[in-house]
Motif scaffolding. Structure first.
Motif, PDB file in Angstrom:
ATOM      1  N   SER A  27      33.493  53.294  41.196  1.00  0.00           N
ATOM      2  CA  SER A  27      34.473  52.314  42.003  1.00  0.00           C
ATOM      3  C   SER A  27      33.584  51.027  41.466  1.00  0.00           C
ATOM      4  N   GLY A  28      32.267  51.504  42.100  1.00  0.00           N
ATOM      5  CA  GLY A  28      31.237  50.310  41.401  1.00  0.00           C
ATOM      6  C   GLY A  28      31.788  49.479  39.528  1.00  0.00           C
ATOM      7  N   ALA A  29      32.416  49.901  38.459  1.00  0.00           N
ATOM      8  CA  ALA A  29      32.746  49.589  37.792  1.00  0.00           C
ATOM      9  C   ALA A  29      34.154  48.665  37.880  1.00  0.00           C
ATOM     10  N   LEU A  30      34.592  48.713  39.239  1.00  0.00           N
ATOM     11  CA  LEU A  30      35.900  47.958  39.095  1.00  0.00           C
ATOM     12  C   LEU A  30      35.901  46.646  40.025  1.00  0.00           C
ATOM     13  N   ALA A  31      36.420  45.578  39.560  1.00  0.00           N
ATOM     14  CA  ALA A  31      37.033  44.553  40.532  1.00  0.00           C
ATOM     15  C   ALA A  31      38.255  44.367  40.836  1.00  0.00           C
ATOM     16  N   CYS A  72      44.074  45.461  32.983  1.00  0.00           N
ATOM     17  CA  CYS A  72      43.979  45.270  34.736  1.00  0.00           C
ATOM     18  C   CYS A  72      45.319  46.858  34.900  1.00  0.00           C
ATOM     19  N   HIS A  88      43.392  45.243  39.367  1.00  0.00           N
ATOM     20  CA  HIS A  88      42.240  45.777  39.432  1.00  0.00           C
ATOM     21  C   HIS A  88      41.429  45.765  37.919  1.00  0.00           C
ATOM     22  N   CYS A  89      40.311  45.236  37.581  1.00  0.00           N
ATOM     23  CA  CYS A  89      40.098  45.620  36.640  1.00  0.00           C
ATOM     24  C   CYS A  89      38.887  45.345  35.653  1.00  0.00           C
ATOM     25  N   PRO A  90      37.480  45.186  35.170  1.00  0.00           N
ATOM     26  CA  PRO A  90      36.475  46.473  34.632  1.00  0.00           C
ATOM     27  C   PRO A  90      36.046  44.927  35.230  1.00  0.00           C
ATOM     28  N   SER A  91      34.353  45.420  35.915  1.00  0.00           N
ATOM     29  CA  SER A  91      33.642  44.291  36.951  1.00  0.00           C
ATOM     30  C   SER A  91      33.380  42.962  36.871  1.00  0.00           C
ATOM     31  N   GLY A  94      35.462  40.014  36.461  1.00  0.00           N
ATOM     32  CA  GLY A  94      36.094  40.237  37.461  1.00  0.00           C
ATOM     33  C   GLY A  94      36.267  38.281  37.951  1.00  0.00           C
ATOM     34  N   GLU A  95      35.191  37.809  37.713  1.00  0.00           N
ATOM     35  CA  GLU A  95      34.828  36.213  38.063  1.00  0.00           C
ATOM     36  C   GLU A  95      35.719  35.279  37.259  1.00  0.00           C
TER      37      GLU A  95
END
Length: 237
Positions: A27-31, A72, A88-91, A94-95
């Motif tokens: 989960s922490g690897a995704l934004a 995504c 949902h994409c690689p964190s 995300g920005e």
């Protein structure tokens, strides 16, 4: 925010069933970005070559694609009562995804408006409107379980409730008085508690305070009236 509970379930089932499976929480690897509103399809379509039509991504569908140059997982969801997509994409990207959407005209909104919109459509928040004693049938989600399946987690419990009937129902309500009942407030009858408020907010669309609550099955009818304790007073809804 529910990832810890979900992985705990998976690890428990894996241990009980003795499956040859390794479970890793990524989960922490995704934004994730929620793009919602009547122009959501137009906004998304301008940033991707994916077919974002209703036929291309139908309600509750999930498709892999590239949005604003970012790979995504695109989920078609309806949390706020309008057309919506969850991206949902690689964190690390995300920005960039967020900034590109905003630069293209999307307007950021916070969690509180989202909670009000979901409440107006009576969208359940698991863990707030439900708890460990809740079940799908009592919560009004009769359409969700497919009891003709051979098995699924919770099938036996669901069949048991279907056989014996529900003891309470989750319903929406509108206050008659211009007062906001507290979440956790008691619904009373003849001096005793018969239910509880799970969610409540002021609705601009309804012009009144609205909410969701658990009540006895006989009160789970359109037009039913009941009393909610607010600051020591019994107010009608």
């Amino acid at each position: 925010t529910g990832a810890d509970a979900v992985i705990a379930w998976f690890e428990w089932w894996n241990a009980v069933w003795g499956m040859d499976v390794e479970i890793l929480d990524v989960s922490g690897a995704l934004a994730a970005v929620n793009l919602a509103g009547p122009r959501a399809r137009e906004a998304l379509g301008a940033l991707t070559d994916m077919d974002v039509s209703n036929e291309g991504i139908s309600y509750l569908d999930a498709k892999q694609g590239v949005v604003a140059g970012v790979p995504c997982l695109v989920l078609r969801i309806g949390f706020v009562g309008e057309l919506g997509y969850e991206l949902h994409c690689p964190s690390p990207a995300g920005e960039h995804l967020w900034d590109t959407l905003v630069a293209a005209g999307a307007r950021p909104f916070g969690l509180e408006p989202q909670r009000i919109l979901r409440l107006e459509k009576q969208h359940i928040l698991v863990g707030q409107d439900t708890d460990s004693e809740s079940n799908l049938l009592s919560a009004g989600l009769d359409w969700l379980p497919k009891l003709d399946k051979d098995d699924f987690v919770g099938k036996w419990a669901t069949e048991l409730v279907a056989e014996h009937g529900v003891r309470e129902r989750l319903v929406g309500f509108v206050m008659r008085n211009p007062v906001l009942p507290l979440e956790g407030g008691q619904i009373v009858s003849e001096g005793r508690s018969i239910g509880r408020v799970t969610s409540s907010r002021f609705s601009e669309a309804a012009g009144r305070h609205v909410g969701m609550c658990w009540v006895p099955p006989e009160l789970a009818q359109d037009g039913a009236e009941f009393q909610i304790m607010v600051d020591g007073a019994k107010l009608k809804s």
